[in-house]
Design a protein around this motif. Structure first.
Motif, short mmCIF file in Angstrom:
data_model
loop_
_atom_site.label_atom_id
_atom_site.label_comp_id
_atom_site.label_asym_id
_atom_site.label_seq_id
_atom_site.Cartn_x
_atom_site.Cartn_y
_atom_site.Cartn_z
N VAL A 67 -13.41 2.39 -7.24
CA VAL A 67 -14.54 3.31 -7.09
C VAL A 67 -15.18 3.61 -8.45
CG1 VAL A 67 -15.10 5.70 -6.53
CG2 VAL A 67 -13.86 4.32 -4.89
N GLU A 68 -14.33 3.78 -9.48
CA GLU A 68 -14.86 3.99 -10.83
C GLU A 68 -15.75 2.84 -11.27
OE1 GLU A 68 -14.83 6.59 -12.86
OE2 GLU A 68 -13.89 7.56 -11.11
N ASN A 104 -21.94 0.75 -11.75
CA ASN A 104 -22.99 -0.22 -11.50
C ASN A 104 -24.31 0.48 -11.16
OD1 ASN A 104 -24.56 -2.19 -9.66
ND2 ASN A 104 -23.08 -3.42 -10.78
N PRO A 105 -25.43 0.04 -11.78
CA PRO A 105 -26.71 0.73 -11.56
C PRO A 105 -27.20 0.69 -10.10
CG PRO A 105 -26.96 -1.19 -13.00
CD PRO A 105 -25.51 -1.00 -12.80
N ALA A 106 -26.75 -0.29 -9.33
CA ALA A 106 -27.19 -0.37 -7.94
C ALA A 106 -26.51 0.70 -7.07
CB ALA A 106 -26.90 -1.75 -7.37
N VAL A 107 -25.42 1.29 -7.60
CA VAL A 107 -24.63 2.25 -6.81
C VAL A 107 -25.06 3.68 -7.11
CG1 VAL A 107 -22.31 3.19 -6.46
CG2 VAL A 107 -22.65 0.71 -6.66
N GLU A 108 -25.52 4.39 -6.07
CA GLU A 108 -25.90 5.79 -6.27
C GLU A 108 -24.69 6.70 -6.12
OE1 GLU A 108 -29.39 6.62 -3.81
OE2 GLU A 108 -30.00 4.57 -4.27
N GLN A 109 -23.84 6.38 -5.15
CA GLN A 109 -22.66 7.19 -4.90
C GLN A 109 -21.59 6.26 -4.33
OE1 GLN A 109 -24.30 10.75 -3.06
NE2 GLN A 109 -22.23 11.60 -2.93
N ALA A 110 -20.32 6.51 -4.70
CA ALA A 110 -19.22 5.73 -4.12
C ALA A 110 -18.06 6.67 -3.86
CB ALA A 110 -18.79 4.61 -5.08
N GLU A 111 -17.41 6.49 -2.74
CA GLU A 111 -16.34 7.42 -2.35
C GLU A 111 -15.26 6.68 -1.58
OE1 GLU A 111 -15.15 10.65 -3.43
OE2 GLU A 111 -17.35 10.85 -3.39
N ILE A 112 -14.02 7.14 -1.74
CA ILE A 112 -12.90 6.61 -0.94
C ILE A 112 -12.89 7.35 0.38
CG2 ILE A 112 -10.40 6.31 -0.83
CD1 ILE A 112 -10.45 6.75 -3.94
N ALA A 113 -12.71 6.64 1.49
CA ALA A 113 -12.56 7.29 2.80
C ALA A 113 -11.21 6.89 3.39
CB ALA A 113 -13.73 6.90 3.70
N GLY A 114 -11.12 6.90 4.73
CA GLY A 114 -9.91 6.44 5.41
C GLY A 114 -8.66 7.24 5.09
N SER A 115 -7.52 6.61 5.37
CA SER A 115 -6.23 7.29 5.21
C SER A 115 -5.95 7.66 3.76
CB SER A 115 -5.12 6.41 5.76
OG SER A 115 -5.21 5.10 5.24
N THR A 116 -6.53 6.92 2.81
CA THR A 116 -6.32 7.24 1.39
C THR A 116 -6.93 8.61 1.08
OG1 THR A 116 -6.59 4.90 0.96
CG2 THR A 116 -6.52 6.34 -0.95
N ARG A 117 -8.12 8.86 1.60
CA ARG A 117 -8.76 10.16 1.36
C ARG A 117 -7.97 11.27 2.06
NH1 ARG A 117 -14.11 12.66 3.52
NH2 ARG A 117 -14.53 14.27 1.95
N ARG A 118 -7.40 10.96 3.20
CA ARG A 118 -6.60 11.96 3.90
C ARG A 118 -5.22 12.15 3.25
NH1 ARG A 118 -7.62 8.74 8.21
NH2 ARG A 118 -5.42 8.73 8.80
N ILE A 176 -14.01 2.05 1.62
CA ILE A 176 -14.85 2.54 0.53
C ILE A 176 -16.30 2.60 1.01
CG2 ILE A 176 -15.66 2.05 -1.81
CD1 ILE A 176 -12.92 0.60 -2.19
N LEU A 177 -16.95 3.71 0.69
CA LEU A 177 -18.35 3.89 1.08
C LEU A 177 -19.24 3.95 -0.15
CD1 LEU A 177 -18.32 6.65 3.82
CD2 LEU A 177 -18.12 4.18 4.05
N VAL A 178 -20.41 3.35 -0.04
CA VAL A 178 -21.36 3.35 -1.14
C VAL A 178 -22.75 3.69 -0.60
CG1 VAL A 178 -22.58 1.83 -2.76
CG2 VAL A 178 -20.08 1.76 -2.63
N ILE A 179 -23.47 4.50 -1.36
CA ILE A 179 -24.90 4.70 -1.07
C ILE A 179 -25.67 3.85 -2.04
CG2 ILE A 179 -26.86 6.28 -1.10
CD1 ILE A 179 -25.22 8.47 -0.42
N SER A 180 -26.59 3.08 -1.51
CA SER A 180 -27.38 2.22 -2.39
C SER A 180 -28.63 1.77 -1.67
CB SER A 180 -26.55 1.00 -2.80
OG SER A 180 -27.37 0.08 -3.49
N ARG A 181 -29.67 1.52 -2.46
CA ARG A 181 -30.87 0.91 -1.87
C ARG A 181 -30.86 -0.59 -2.09
NH1 ARG A 181 -34.58 5.97 -3.59
NH2 ARG A 181 -32.68 6.26 -4.82
#
Ligand code: DGT
Ligand code: CA
Ligand code: CA
Ligand code: ZN
Length: 580
Positions: free
Chosen positions: A173-174, A179-193, A203-208
């Motif tokens: 995630v770091e 990366n400039p294309a990535v606006e936001q990145a976050e861990i989801a799933g059982s790891t986040r829990r 892993i989720l990413v917001i990007s255009r």
């Protein structure tokens, strides 16, 4: 944590096991020692080598001519030839036998010679057919244990420990966030829990620019193999074998997607049912009005929960174990946080089986901003862990006093992890135990005793009035050993009555007490200590695993004693004397 170090350490462990199987003396000990050092070395071995060559490698504790040349070979070629050489002398499959509890090199080679057992499957078949019960050192019981252990091994192969998954998830995630294309990145799933084991990373990413993100993701240095690469979704297998999914989403769906892919499934199903009852539709794209199709929420998780009439729920609680009802009633606990932790009350040093000195451990803890630590080396019965005789304990107490004089700005409590013996008595005389600030009482033998016996053993130990903390209370090892057959309600009731603090041991393979047990103990009003049981100055980060486990058990700051300032901590352990 540097990943090449981990890979080299794993290979050195493998060499040690192979040498053991081949009945070579001493060498395995040397290999294992270096493997342990590398496992927690904060600097990249490759950097050490780049800077100073083989000479610099040999400055790593335990590394001599042979092992430094093994490491050099790995850094140059990505492999160690010695493994292939040794492998030729060992029947294929035999190494895997040692992944079973109770099967070490000696038994593995014995079974091979006696029964031609080469693989885990062979052994399971032999156990099923009752062929082990008459062998020396085995019995009907060991047949049962082996079959149980084969079962656990099968299950653990499919899942990774949180302690393995979390660091690599963060690392990925770091990298993505840079990366400039990535606006936001976050861990989801059982790891986040914060689940104790993880099936795959989500892993989720917001990007255009989804295409650019997919390119970066599938070419990360951690990636071993790309399973699929689509416009908004890719799946890879990392070099350590763990699978990872990545999804790219637009900003307006981010909260809904994070909620959806965090799960768990049961929690999601419950929310979706609530949405339907309100005339809405909930998906990973957002919360919508069913009639008009208008998006009502989805940009943030808070918004999604709020629109459903709920307070935002901490990820660790999302298991559909009552958290939705609590959120509707405004009765969610304010969970304990990593930043609440002020010290660590279970640590080992080179006075027993730890890698570092009292001073080194204290300085490492101080650099984390800790207010206090307890040094708790092993007691005399733990001879394989260099447990201390009574004479050495006295010297050790002097050494702790010396360390206190040298290192200011952190309280160093004297303690011991004292074995609870078979009859529930403790491994040092009362007079010595009374000299200590903190006594962690732990069981390290007789794991398979029947419920009544092991429960009585733990209760008797607490009744001595000399135990401050009950260490890793159920003795389980996630991939290897089931919890003791304890009557937990009796143990928790007694702990609450006598003021014995229950440990949440944060070692990746322990996490003991586990989440469900913590929730049960909380109902008895027990107090907890989140400890790392560190044997090395670089493993204080395990606290994060313990915190996640505590949060899954719904604990608040007030439930955890090592969130207290020192003056308050003293009051908790009033039965034992806190000297400082
Ligand atoms: P794991 O990977 O086995 O440790 O556990 P999770 O919880 O990470 O499960 P995973 O990776 O299969 O899916 C991640 C989350 O996505 C899961 O917690 C809930 C959500 N999810 C996946 N499939 C479905 C589905 O069919 N329906 C719903 N409601 N949610 C799903
Ligand atoms: Ca997953
Ligand atoms: Ca997944
Ligand atoms: Zn320990």
């Amino acid at each position: 944590m540097p990943s090449a170090n981990k890979e080299i350490a794993a290979l050195l462990y493998e060499i040690a096991d192979m040498l053991d199987i081949l009945e070579v003396k001493w060498e395995p000990i040397a290999y294992r020692k270096v493997a342990r050092v590398l496992d927690s070395l904060p600097t990249e071995v490759s950097e050490v080598y780049k800077q100073g060559g083989v000479k610099a490698l040999q400055e790593i504790p335990g590394v001599g001519a042979t092992i430094s040349s093994n490491i050099e070979e790995y850094l140059k070629t990505g492999r160690i030839n010695k493994i292939e050489q040794l492998g030729k002398k060992i029947p294929e499959g035999l190494m895997n036998l040692m992944k079973l509890e109770g099967i070490g090199p000696r038994k593995a080679i014995f079974l091979y010679k006696k029964l031609k057992v080469k693989t885990v499957q062979d052994l399971a078949a032999a156990a099923k057919a009752g062929k082990l019960r008459n062998l020396p050192g085995f019995g009907e019981k060991s047949e049962k244990n082996i079959l149980q252990s084969v079962d656990m091994l099968k299950k653990s192969k499919e899942r990774y420990l949180l302690g393995e998954a979390l660091p690599i998830a963060k690392q990925i995630v770091e990298k993505l966030r840079k990366n400039p294309a990535v606006e936001q990145a976050e861990i989801a799933g059982s790891t986040r829990r914060g689940k104790e084991t993880v099936g795959d990373l989500d892993i989720l990413v917001i990007s255009r620019k989804p295409a650019a993100v997919m390119e970066v993701f599938t070419t990360l240095s951690e990636v071993g193999r790309v399973l699929s690469k689509g416009p908004t979704k890719s799946t890879v297998v990392l070099k350590n074998g763990l699978q990872a999914d990545l999804r790219v989403l637009p900003a307006e769906s981010y909260g809904a997607a994070l909620q959806y892919f965090t799960g768990n499934m049961d929690h999601n199903v419950e929310l979706r049912t609530m949405a339907i009852a309100k005339g809405y539709k909930l998906s990973e794209y957002g919360l919508f009005d069913r009639k008009t199709g208008k998006q009502l929420a989805g940009k943030t998780e808070e918004e999604v929960y709020k629109t459903l009439g709920l307070h935002w729920i901490e990820p660790e609680m999302r298991e559909n174990h009552g958290e939705i009802e609590a959120a509707a009633a405004g009765k969610l606990p304010a969970l304990v946080k990593l930043s609440d932790i002020r010290g660590d009350l279970h640590l080992h040093t080179n006075w027993s089986d730890g890698n570092h000195s009292i001073e080194e451990m204290a300085l490492a803890a101080k650099s984390l901003g800790y207010e206090y630590i307890a040094i708790t080396d092993h007691s005399k019965s733990e001879y394989q862990a260099h447990g201390m005789s009574e004479e050495r304990l006295i010297k050790y107490l002097k050494a702790i006093e010396e360390a206190r004089k040298k290192i200011k700005g952190i309280k160093i409590l004297s303690g011991s992890e004292v074995d609870i013996k078979g009859n529930g008595s403790l491994d040092y005389p009362d007079s010595l135990l009374k000299k200590l600030d903190i006594v962690v009482g732990s069981i390290h033998s007789g794991f398979k005793a029947p419920e009544e016996k092991i429960t009585a053993r733990v209760l008797a130990a607490m009744e001595t009035g000399l135990i401050s903390i009950l260490g890793h209370p159920t003795g389980r090892l996630i991939t290897r050993r089931k919890p003791f057959d304890l009557d937990l309600k009796k143990v928790f009731a007694k702990a609450a009555e006598l003021g014995v603090v229950l440990e949440i041991d944060s070692q990746p393979n322990r996490l003991d007490l586990k989440d469900d047990h913590i929730r049960l103990a909380r109902e008895f009003d027990c107090k907890f200590a989140i400890d790392t049981d560190s044997h090395d100055k670089n493993t204080f980060w395990y606290t994060e695993l313990g915190i996640k486990t505590a949060r899954r058990g719904w604990l608040e700051q007030k439930d955890v004693v090592n969130t207290l300032p020192f003056t308050e901590l003293k009051k908790v352990f009033r039965s034992t004397k806190v000297l400082l």
